[in-house]
Each structure stands twice: as C-alpha cells, then as structure tokens.
Design a protein around this motif. Structure first.
Motif, short mmCIF file in Angstrom:
data_model
loop_
_atom_site.label_atom_id
_atom_site.label_comp_id
_atom_site.label_asym_id
_atom_site.label_seq_id
_atom_site.Cartn_x
_atom_site.Cartn_y
_atom_site.Cartn_z
N VAL A 1 0.85 -1.18 0.00
CA VAL A 1 0.00 0.00 0.00
C VAL A 1 0.89 1.23 0.00
N PRO A 2 0.64 2.22 -0.88
CA PRO A 2 1.48 3.43 -0.89
C PRO A 2 1.52 4.10 0.48
N ALA A 3 2.62 4.81 0.73
CA ALA A 3 2.87 5.37 2.05
C ALA A 3 1.78 6.35 2.49
N ASN A 4 1.21 7.09 1.55
CA ASN A 4 0.20 8.09 1.92
C ASN A 4 -1.22 7.56 1.78
N ALA A 5 -1.36 6.24 1.65
CA ALA A 5 -2.68 5.63 1.45
C ALA A 5 -3.12 4.83 2.67
N THR A 6 -4.43 4.62 2.77
CA THR A 6 -5.02 3.80 3.82
C THR A 6 -5.78 2.65 3.18
N LEU A 7 -5.51 1.43 3.62
CA LEU A 7 -6.21 0.26 3.10
C LEU A 7 -7.57 0.15 3.77
N LEU A 8 -8.64 0.08 2.96
CA LEU A 8 -10.01 -0.02 3.47
C LEU A 8 -10.55 -1.44 3.38
N ALA A 9 -10.20 -2.16 2.32
CA ALA A 9 -10.69 -3.53 2.13
C ALA A 9 -9.73 -4.25 1.20
N ALA A 10 -9.69 -5.57 1.32
CA ALA A 10 -8.81 -6.39 0.48
C ALA A 10 -9.52 -7.69 0.16
N GLY A 11 -8.85 -8.55 -0.63
CA GLY A 11 -9.41 -9.86 -0.95
C GLY A 11 -10.54 -9.81 -1.96
N GLN A 12 -10.62 -8.74 -2.76
CA GLN A 12 -11.67 -8.62 -3.76
C GLN A 12 -11.20 -9.21 -5.10
N ASN A 13 -12.07 -9.20 -6.09
CA ASN A 13 -11.81 -9.88 -7.35
C ASN A 13 -12.00 -8.91 -8.51
N VAL A 14 -10.90 -8.25 -8.91
CA VAL A 14 -10.91 -7.22 -9.96
C VAL A 14 -12.02 -6.21 -9.70
N PRO A 15 -11.97 -5.47 -8.58
CA PRO A 15 -13.04 -4.54 -8.23
C PRO A 15 -13.02 -3.30 -9.13
N ARG A 16 -14.16 -2.91 -9.64
CA ARG A 16 -14.26 -1.69 -10.47
C ARG A 16 -15.65 -1.09 -10.32
N ASN A 17 -15.93 -0.02 -11.10
CA ASN A 17 -17.19 0.72 -10.99
C ASN A 17 -17.35 1.27 -9.58
N LEU A 18 -16.31 1.87 -9.03
CA LEU A 18 -16.33 2.36 -7.66
C LEU A 18 -17.23 3.59 -7.55
N ILE A 19 -18.14 3.59 -6.56
CA ILE A 19 -19.07 4.69 -6.34
C ILE A 19 -19.06 5.03 -4.85
N ALA A 20 -19.03 6.32 -4.53
CA ALA A 20 -19.05 6.77 -3.14
C ALA A 20 -20.36 7.47 -2.83
N ASP A 21 -20.95 7.17 -1.66
CA ASP A 21 -22.04 7.98 -1.14
C ASP A 21 -21.56 8.64 0.15
N GLU A 22 -22.47 9.05 1.01
CA GLU A 22 -22.06 9.78 2.21
C GLU A 22 -21.16 8.96 3.13
N ASP A 23 -21.45 7.67 3.28
CA ASP A 23 -20.75 6.86 4.28
C ASP A 23 -20.02 5.64 3.74
N HIS A 24 -20.36 5.20 2.54
CA HIS A 24 -19.84 3.93 2.04
C HIS A 24 -19.29 4.05 0.62
N LEU A 25 -18.52 3.02 0.26
CA LEU A 25 -18.04 2.81 -1.10
C LEU A 25 -18.67 1.54 -1.64
N TYR A 26 -19.08 1.57 -2.89
CA TYR A 26 -19.73 0.43 -3.55
C TYR A 26 -18.93 0.07 -4.79
N TRP A 27 -18.88 -1.21 -5.11
CA TRP A 27 -18.17 -1.65 -6.32
C TRP A 27 -18.70 -3.00 -6.76
N MET A 28 -18.26 -3.41 -7.94
CA MET A 28 -18.58 -4.73 -8.45
C MET A 28 -17.28 -5.50 -8.65
N ASN A 29 -17.33 -6.79 -8.36
CA ASN A 29 -16.21 -7.70 -8.61
C ASN A 29 -16.51 -8.50 -9.87
#
Length: 324
Positions: free
Chosen positions: A44-72
């Motif tokens: 993970v880059p030095a200035n980054a924070t890991l939020l989740a791992a173990g996904q399967n080619v995650p894309r279509n990332l969308i943010a709302d007020e509290d969460h992030l959504y994506w498709m694997n």
C-alpha cells in the motif's frame, strides 16, 4: 454523474473494438498485464489507507455519504464475484449480491441497481443489504446503467430504457440507436458514446431526438460527464490528452497532455481525477498541470472522490484511499 462501465466505471466504460472488448475492460486487461504480476502485489502506498482487500478485480467504484460500492468481475481465483460495499472508514466488506455477470452498477434512491448480462436481468438491492429484486428479465444486450433522482436507465438491444424508482413498466426513452457504449446522466440529459461510428450523443431524459455533442468523430479511451462539462481522453500511451468541452458544439480545451491511458474518471468542483494503473492523477478542471495524488498504486482501476479523499480499487483486489 458517473458513467457506468462505463460506467460505472465508468463513467467504468466504454469503447468497443472490433472483437467486442470495451475500453474499460481493455484498459483493465492492459493494466493487469503490466509487471509485477503472477500474484505479486505491491505494498500500500505510504500516503494511502487500506479499506478492504481480498476482492476480485473490483471496479465501478461509487461513493455515497458513508460507504463505497463496487462490483467484482470474478476474473481471478480469489475473491467472490458480485456487488459489495465497505464503510469509508474501512472494515469488513459487505456482500450485497453474489454472482457472475455484473456489467455495471448505479446508486440512487437508497438502492443499488445493477445489470446482470449473464442472466439478462436488471436488479435492485437495498444499499444496506437485503433481497435482490429482479426488475426485468430476458432482456438482451444489457451493457450500461445510470440513475438520477427519479429513474434508473439502462442500455439494451432496444435502445435506452427507463424505469421510475417507485416501479412500474420499463419504457423505451430512445430506440433505433447505433449501439451505445456507456451511459451518463447530468442535469436532465443522457449522454452516450458509440464506438461503431465514433459519435458522442445526447438527449433529454424524457426522450426526443438525439443530437451530437461533437461534430468530429472520435475514438475515445474514456469519458466522464459532470456539472455540464464533458471530459474525455484520446491518444496513445504516454501521449494521451484529457480534454474538456463546456457545452454542445464548443471547442474542447486540453486539460492535461502527455498522460498514460486513463482507466476511470471522477471529479469534484475543482479537479478531475483519473487512474492510470500506476498512479491516481488529478488536474484542475479549468486546465493546468496534472499531478499525481498517489503513485505506486499497483494497477489501479476504479476511482471515486468526496470532499476530503480520493478512493481507488486495484488489480490486487484492494480498496484504498488517500487525501486529495
């Protein structure tokens, strides 16, 4: 608003080649094939924070007020295919829908909408999780999806279809189209791109006669519509220009040149952001110098932003964030 992948994505997303591969999928494939590969994942880059791992080619990332959504996508052995979310503060990723064949997602009215091309379905899932509702089935040619405050829209062999959030019968908004690739909504207007004829088109969400946004025919890597401005990328690797058009028929301005091929776009009121696989970049919307928000992103794919952070997914199956 974001395109689907594309959209999602894309605006995840968008250019079909002669063999039927969309530009988002081609970009993901090209990013994935860059070294290091064969299971090697960079830190993970030095200035980054890991939020989740173990996904399967995650894309279509969308943010709302509290969460992030994506498709694997389900292109690798690890991680489940389907639709997921995680809190912006991190934690365990929540499965909203599990299965292969998701081509794009959109979020509106407390729901996640998705097109499942493998099953020829459009489904709706509560954002907090729950039973998936099939809105339409046996619907062929599904490729992109988008939503506004009133309706969800998708592309199929019939054209562009609309369904109110409160339910009812899906109705065609536009038919007889050259097959659209990607779909975006902004200020009551639908935008789409056709790789077959190279045209960027627009029409009111209520329907009507489609009109061209640009006169020249273009071969786009990616595009994104936000707050009445149309951003797009074209050119070869290392020589890509990110351009902006502020109105129909306006001459596009170069936002940034000499870039690597973007995989996904996002924007806030001041800047436009994009992933290149190796970095998350940004440049002022009004044109200026492109700078890296974060480097060493290990084949970054999807990107989203909010008031304080930029978020991205990568080929290693991770969702991360860094200050903007």
């Amino acid at each position: 608003m974001r395109t689907s992948a594309l959209v999602s994505s894309a605006f995840t997303l968008l250019l079909a080649t002669a063999c039927g591969e969309s530009p988002s999928k081609r970009a993901i494939r090209e990013v994935a094939n860059r070294p290091p590969d064969a299971g090697v994942v960079l830190p993970v880059p030095a200035n980054a924070t890991l939020l989740a791992a173990g996904q399967n080619v995650p894309r279509n990332l969308i943010a709302d007020e509290d969460h992030l959504y994506w498709m694997n996508e389900g292109l690798r052995a690890e991680g489940k295919p389907g639709i997921f979310r995680v809190a912006k503060s991190g934690g365990e990723a929540q499965t909203l829908w599990e299965g292969k064949g998701v081509e794009g997602i959109a979020i509106a009215n407390g729901s996640v909408y998705a097109i499942i091309s493998r099953e020829e379905q459009v489904i709706r899932i509560p954002k907090a999780g729950g039973k998936a509702e099939v809105l339409i089935s046996q619907h062929s040619g599904l490729s992109a999806i988008a939503a506004d405050s009133s309706n969800v829209y998708w592309t199929s062999e019939e054209g562009i279809i609309r369904l109110p959030h409160q339910g009812g019968t899906p109705k065609p908004v536009l038919t007889g189209l050259v097959p659209p690739v990607g779909l975006s909504i902004d200020k009551g207007t639908l935008y789409w791109y056709s790789a077959i004829d190279g045209k960027v088109m627009r029409a009111p969400v209520s329907g009507g006669t489609p009109r061209r946004w640009f006169e020249p025919e273009l071969t786009l890597h990616q595009y994104f519509v936000d707050n009445g401005e149309f951003f797009f990328a074209l050119g070869s690797q290392g020589k890509v220009e990110i351009r902006r058009a502020s109105g129909a028929g306006s001459a596009p301005a170069v936002v940034a040149g000499g870039q690597n091929i973007p995989v996904d776009f996002a924007a806030d009121s001041s800047n436009i952001y994009w992933t290149t696989g190796d970095a998350v970049m940004k440049a002022p919307r009004s044109c200026g110098t492109a700078v890296a928000v974060v480097t060493g992103t290990d084949r970054s794919i999807g990107v989203a932003v909010d008031q304080s952070s930029v978020y991205w997914t990568d080929r290693g199956g991770r969702i991360q964030k860094a200050p903007k």
